[in-house]
Design a protein around this motif. Structure first.
Motif, mmCIF file in Angstrom:
data_model
loop_
_atom_site.group_PDB
_atom_site.id
_atom_site.type_symbol
_atom_site.label_atom_id
_atom_site.label_comp_id
_atom_site.label_asym_id
_atom_site.label_seq_id
_atom_site.Cartn_x
_atom_site.Cartn_y
_atom_site.Cartn_z
ATOM 1 N N UNK A 186 0.802 -1.222 0.000
ATOM 2 C CA UNK A 186 0.000 0.000 0.000
ATOM 3 C C UNK A 186 0.830 1.265 0.000
ATOM 4 N N UNK A 187 2.017 1.221 -0.588
ATOM 5 C CA UNK A 187 2.859 2.422 -0.658
ATOM 6 C C UNK A 187 2.095 3.549 -1.347
ATOM 7 N N UNK A 188 2.042 4.702 -0.689
ATOM 8 C CA UNK A 188 1.221 5.805 -1.186
ATOM 9 C C UNK A 188 1.742 6.381 -2.511
ATOM 10 N N UNK A 189 3.059 6.374 -2.679
ATOM 11 C CA UNK A 189 3.672 6.973 -3.867
ATOM 12 C C UNK A 189 4.731 6.009 -4.387
ATOM 13 N N UNK A 190 4.779 5.810 -5.699
ATOM 14 C CA UNK A 190 5.864 5.014 -6.269
ATOM 15 C C UNK A 190 6.211 5.532 -7.652
ATOM 16 N N UNK A 191 7.467 5.329 -8.007
ATOM 17 C CA UNK A 191 7.948 5.808 -9.299
ATOM 18 C C UNK A 191 8.926 4.805 -9.882
ATOM 19 N N UNK A 315 -3.118 0.689 -9.347
ATOM 20 C CA UNK A 315 -2.512 0.631 -8.013
ATOM 21 C C UNK A 315 -2.259 2.032 -7.479
ATOM 22 N N UNK A 316 -1.790 2.907 -8.352
ATOM 23 C CA UNK A 316 -1.515 4.280 -7.911
ATOM 24 C C UNK A 316 -2.810 4.948 -7.431
#
Length: 322
Positions: A186-191, A315-316
């Motif tokens: 559940x990572x809020x931000x990913x890149x 997911x984002x």
């Protein structure tokens, strides 16, 4: 009928490689074939560093991480004279076939050896899951579980203190470990390279989360995209979250292989030997729609990577809450 067969690991080590080696050895023995291991990848072929092994060897390595026979990169293997030395060493021991466990670079060597008279079968082994011609590579599941466990533990402490953490994840240009890790935690931000968020976009999102009193924020980023420590400092300065960076690094490469890792590695090894028994070479073993398949190495090296944009977007959207 093949009488002798060898197996090597090449490129970066990955959990599950030993299970694949064990499967090759056991399958060979069950068919009356003498199995050999090559130490330190293609370098071992050139240096004639080979050893005949038995059932006890195979059974003892099944649960170990890394690769017990070693791995090394040998750029010189591209040269025909170097490969000729390797083939001469194989022929001295009457080894007629070779299983190569590794990535795309390893496959190229296997393809060239096949054209020079030694049938080779490639098995995908890398934590990055970046062999586009297979849905799954040996090492990915174990590395992913390490990533998930690490982020879960990080979440415990940042949730306790109302903080943000930038977590840098391996991938060698492939974002699968970051995408799957962000999905599972559940990572809020990913890149990632495939679904890139700039520093400005990351900072803007952390500021939004701070404005709605979101208690903890995980920013998962694929390696080679940012200076993670500098990014953490900027997030702290502009968002108000106390922020640190954690680079997971090589802990992702080690560790005891998961049950599913061993399962697929074992079946890959069995399948590879069976293909060699049919007289086939120049093939790679891959997973496609949950089935093991053998495909031509040359045609798969330049295969296009699957587009996962819909998965990234879905997911984002749910992880950021809108």
């Amino acid at each position: 009928m093949i009488k002798n067969i060898a197996v090597l690991t090449s490129g970066g080590d990955a959990p599950g490689m030993n299970a694949a080696i064990a499967a090759v050895v056991k399958t060979a023995l069950s068919n009356g074939i003498k199995p050999f291991v090559v130490k330190d990848g293609y370098r071992g072929l050139v240096n004639n560093d080979l050893e005949e092994v038995d059932l006890k060897f195979a059974q003892n390595i099944l649960s170990k991480g890394g690769t017990v026979i070693g791995s090394a990169r040998l750029p010189e293997f591209k040269e025909e004279k170097v490969r000729e030395k390797a083939i001469a060493n194989l022929k001295k021991r009457k080894i007629e076939a070779l299983v190569v466990i590794g990535g795309d670079g390893s496959y190229q060597g296997a393809e060239k050896l096949t054209k020079m008279g030694i049938n080779c079968i490639g098995i995908p082994g890398t934590i990055d899951n970046d062999i586009v011609s297979s849905d799954l590579t040996i090492g990915f599941d174990t590395a992913l579980n390490t990533v998930v466990r690490s982020i879960d533990q990080i979440r415990d402490t940042i949730e306790s203190h109302n903080r943000c953490m930038v977590v840098e994840i391996m991938g060698n240009g492939c974002g699968d470990l970051t995408l799957y890790g962000a999905t599972a935690t559940g990572a809020e931000i990913f890149s990632t390279k495939e679904s890139f968020l700039s520093e400005d976009e990351i900072v803007a999102e952390t500021k939004r989360l701070k404005s709605i009193n979101h208690r903890s924020v995980v920013v998962a980023v694929a390696e080679q995209l940012f200076d993670s420590h500098a990014l953490a400092k900027r997030i702290q300065a502009e968002s108000g979250y106390e922020t640190r960076a954690t680079i997971l690094g090589h802990i992702q490469r080690g560790g005891t292989p998961t049950a599913m890792e061993r399962y697929w590695a074992t079946h890959f090894g069995i399948f590879a030997v069976n293909e060699l028994l049919k007289g086939n070479g120049g093939l790679y073993i891959g997973l496609s729609e949950n089935k093991i398949v053998a495909r031509d190495i040359e045609s798969t090296l330049n295969a296009a990577r699957k587009n996962k944009s819909e998965e990234y977007n879905a997911i984002r959207k749910i992880n950021r809450g809108n």
